[in-house]
Design an enzyme around this catalytic site. Structure first.
Site, PDB file in Angstrom:
ATOM      1  N   SER A   1       0.825  -1.203   0.000  1.00  0.00           N
ATOM      2  CA  SER A   1       0.000   0.000   0.000  1.00  0.00           C
ATOM      3  C   SER A   1       0.865   1.261   0.000  1.00  0.00           C
ATOM      4  CB  SER A   1      -0.876  -0.002   1.249  1.00  0.00           C
ATOM      5  OG  SER A   1      -0.069  -0.155   2.403  1.00  0.00           O
TER       6      SER A   1
ATOM      7  N   TYR B   1      -4.144   1.283   3.301  1.00  0.00           N
ATOM      8  CA  TYR B   1      -5.174   0.299   2.954  1.00  0.00           C
ATOM      9  C   TYR B   1      -5.863  -0.225   4.218  1.00  0.00           C
ATOM     10  CZ  TYR B   1      -3.408  -0.389  -1.905  1.00  0.00           C
ATOM     11  OH  TYR B   1      -3.039  -0.241  -3.206  1.00  0.00           O
ATOM     12  N   GLY B   2      -5.159  -0.108   5.344  1.00  0.00           N
ATOM     13  CA  GLY B   2      -5.586  -0.761   6.586  1.00  0.00           C
ATOM     14  C   GLY B   2      -6.948  -0.346   7.099  1.00  0.00           C
TER      15      GLY B   2
ATOM     16  N   CYS C   1       1.986  -6.428   1.413  1.00  0.00           N
ATOM     17  CA  CYS C   1       1.026  -5.786   2.318  1.00  0.00           C
ATOM     18  C   CYS C   1       0.119  -6.849   2.954  1.00  0.00           C
ATOM     19  CB  CYS C   1       0.197  -4.798   1.502  1.00  0.00           C
ATOM     20  SG  CYS C   1      -1.060  -3.937   2.437  1.00  0.00           S
ATOM     21  N   ASN C   2       0.062  -6.855   4.267  1.00  0.00           N
ATOM     22  CA  ASN C   2      -0.798  -7.827   4.964  1.00  0.00           C
ATOM     23  C   ASN C   2      -2.264  -7.576   4.672  1.00  0.00           C
ATOM     24  OD1 ASN C   2       0.789  -9.413   7.472  1.00  0.00           O
ATOM     25  ND2 ASN C   2       1.828  -7.632   6.632  1.00  0.00           N
ATOM     26  N   THR C   3      -2.670  -6.296   4.633  1.00  0.00           N
ATOM     27  CA  THR C   3      -4.075  -5.981   4.389  1.00  0.00           C
ATOM     28  C   THR C   3      -4.480  -6.435   2.988  1.00  0.00           C
ATOM     29  OG1 THR C   3      -3.739  -4.029   5.780  1.00  0.00           O
ATOM     30  CG2 THR C   3      -5.797  -4.136   4.531  1.00  0.00           C
TER      31      THR C   3
ATOM     32  N   GLU D   1       6.346   5.343  10.898  1.00  0.00           N
ATOM     33  CA  GLU D   1       6.692   6.253   9.795  1.00  0.00           C
ATOM     34  C   GLU D   1       7.305   7.544  10.326  1.00  0.00           C
ATOM     35  OE1 GLU D   1       3.973   6.590   6.568  1.00  0.00           O
ATOM     36  OE2 GLU D   1       4.090   4.428   6.234  1.00  0.00           O
TER      37      GLU D   1
ATOM     38  N   CYS E   1       1.827  -6.958   9.964  1.00  0.00           N
ATOM     39  CA  CYS E   1       1.777  -5.677   9.243  1.00  0.00           C
ATOM     40  C   CYS E   1       3.205  -5.313   8.846  1.00  0.00           C
ATOM     41  CB  CYS E   1       1.191  -4.595  10.152  1.00  0.00           C
ATOM     42  SG  CYS E   1       1.220  -2.942   9.414  1.00  0.00           S
ATOM     43  N   THR E   2       3.316  -4.704   7.665  1.00  0.00           N
ATOM     44  CA  THR E   2       4.647  -4.363   7.134  1.00  0.00           C
ATOM     45  C   THR E   2       5.512  -3.549   8.093  1.00  0.00           C
ATOM     46  OG1 THR E   2       3.437  -2.542   6.087  1.00  0.00           O
ATOM     47  CG2 THR E   2       4.119  -4.374   4.672  1.00  0.00           C
TER      48      THR E   2
HETATM   49  N1  DGL Z   1       1.048  -2.185   4.445  1.00  0.00           N
HETATM   50  C1  DGL Z   1      -0.052  -2.255   5.369  1.00  0.00           C
HETATM   51  C2  DGL Z   1      -0.142  -3.688   5.930  1.00  0.00           C
HETATM   52  O1  DGL Z   1       0.821  -4.424   5.990  1.00  0.00           O
HETATM   53  C3  DGL Z   1       0.059  -1.235   6.470  1.00  0.00           C
HETATM   54  C4  DGL Z   1      -0.180   0.200   6.024  1.00  0.00           C
HETATM   55  C5  DGL Z   1      -1.596   0.433   5.505  1.00  0.00           C
HETATM   56  O2  DGL Z   1      -2.542   0.470   6.305  1.00  0.00           O
HETATM   57  O3  DGL Z   1      -1.739   0.572   4.303  1.00  0.00           O
HETATM   58  O4  DGL Z   1      -1.204  -4.091   6.332  1.00  0.00           O
END
Ligand code: DGL
Length: 265
Positions: free
Chosen positions: A11, A42-43, A73-75, A152, A184-185
């Site tokens: 994301s 994206y979360g 991305c986990n989401t 961040e 989560c990343t």
């Molecule tokens: N990259 C998203 C994840 O691993 C975290 C940041 C987001 O919410 O986009 O879920």
């Protein structure tokens, strides 16, 4: 085909933690990283929106001639991986299954914690994947939305961070979890603070490390492994930010190259 790069998308720039592990673990491979910085996060978005964005991201990487795609991305993995695998022919793997396998290998008492974005936790993707293999496991999940902005900001070990970590991890107190999945990343950067709070009895599972092993296996199985030279990576973003170079070098552990800007549709 084996000489083509591997596509990685996230994301935003958090997935650079995954790219870092991939670069270290697969030194013969080259990579194209796409971070959807125009539409991050994206979360907190709906599963439908995350799926639509993810399909667009894979199309973009496919146009760059990648031989496989890693969903960092986990989401996006939680909400879109089955849709992506149905839509595209090239191999696509996400961070959840490798994280689940590592958690099940690590746990002795089958009490596993999972932390991630609101979207990842709402999807129950980790929980379902763990219970599919180990129906007796006890899985406790907790969304930790403030972790992403803290990381961040570079606040990986400040008094505020320690307070927020303590608050979010309260639901795990007294549950005797022996394994916590960092779903989560951004969370690998909080490992020292989380480990200090939970103590030595809890193994922290970092999906970024686990997925790199899995990519190695898929490359071998599908005869897609490159013989080198590797180590090259391009970074494509859908928007830029003045702090990108600084954050990217922290996440990647090396200097980021010049970025290319694109618009996604
Ligand atoms: N990259 C998203 C994840 O691993 C975290 C940041 C987001 O919410 O986009 O879920």
């Amino acid at each position: 085909m084996s000489q083509q790069p591997i596509g990685v998308f996230d994301s935003g720039i958090g997935g650079l933690t995954v790219l870092k592990e991939l670069l270290d673990f697969l030194p013969n491979e080259n990579f194209v990283y796409f971070g959807d910085t125009a539409r991050v996060p994206y979360g907190n978005k709906s599963a439908d929106t995350v799926r639509r964005f993810s399909i667009e991201n894979v199309k973009l990487l496919q146009e760059r001639g990648v031989k496989m795609v890693v969903v960092a991305c986990n989401t996006a993995t939680a909400d879109a991986l089955p849709a992506l695998q149905a839509e595209f022919k090239l191999p696509i793997i996400g961070v959840i299954q490798p994280g689940v396998r590592a958690a099940l290998a690590a746990t002795h008492n089958h009490r596993i914690g999972v932390i991630g974005t609101a979207g990842t936790i709402r999807s129950m993707a980790y929980q379902n994947a763990i219970l599919a293999v180990s129906p007796d496991a006890r899985v406790v999940s907790k969304a930790c939305p403030l972790f992403v902005p803290l990381v961040e900001e570079g606040w990986t070990d400040t008094p505020v961070t320690r307070m927020v970590v303590e608050e979010y991890l309260k639901p795990f107190a007294g549950l005797s979890i022996d394994t916590l999945v960092l779903g989560c990343t951004h969370y690998p950067l909080l490992k020292p603070v989380i480990a200090a709070l939970l103590g030595k009895g809890v193994t922290l599972v970092d999906s970024a490390v686990e997925i790199s092993r899995e990519v190695g296996v898929v490359l071998k199985q599908q005869k897609l492994a490159s013989k080198g030279p590797g180590g090259h990576f391009d970074i494509i973003l859908s928007d830029t930010s003045p702090t990108f170079a600084e954050i990217a070098s922290r996440f990647l552990g090396r200097r980021a190259p010049e970025i290319e800007l694109v618009s996604v549709r």
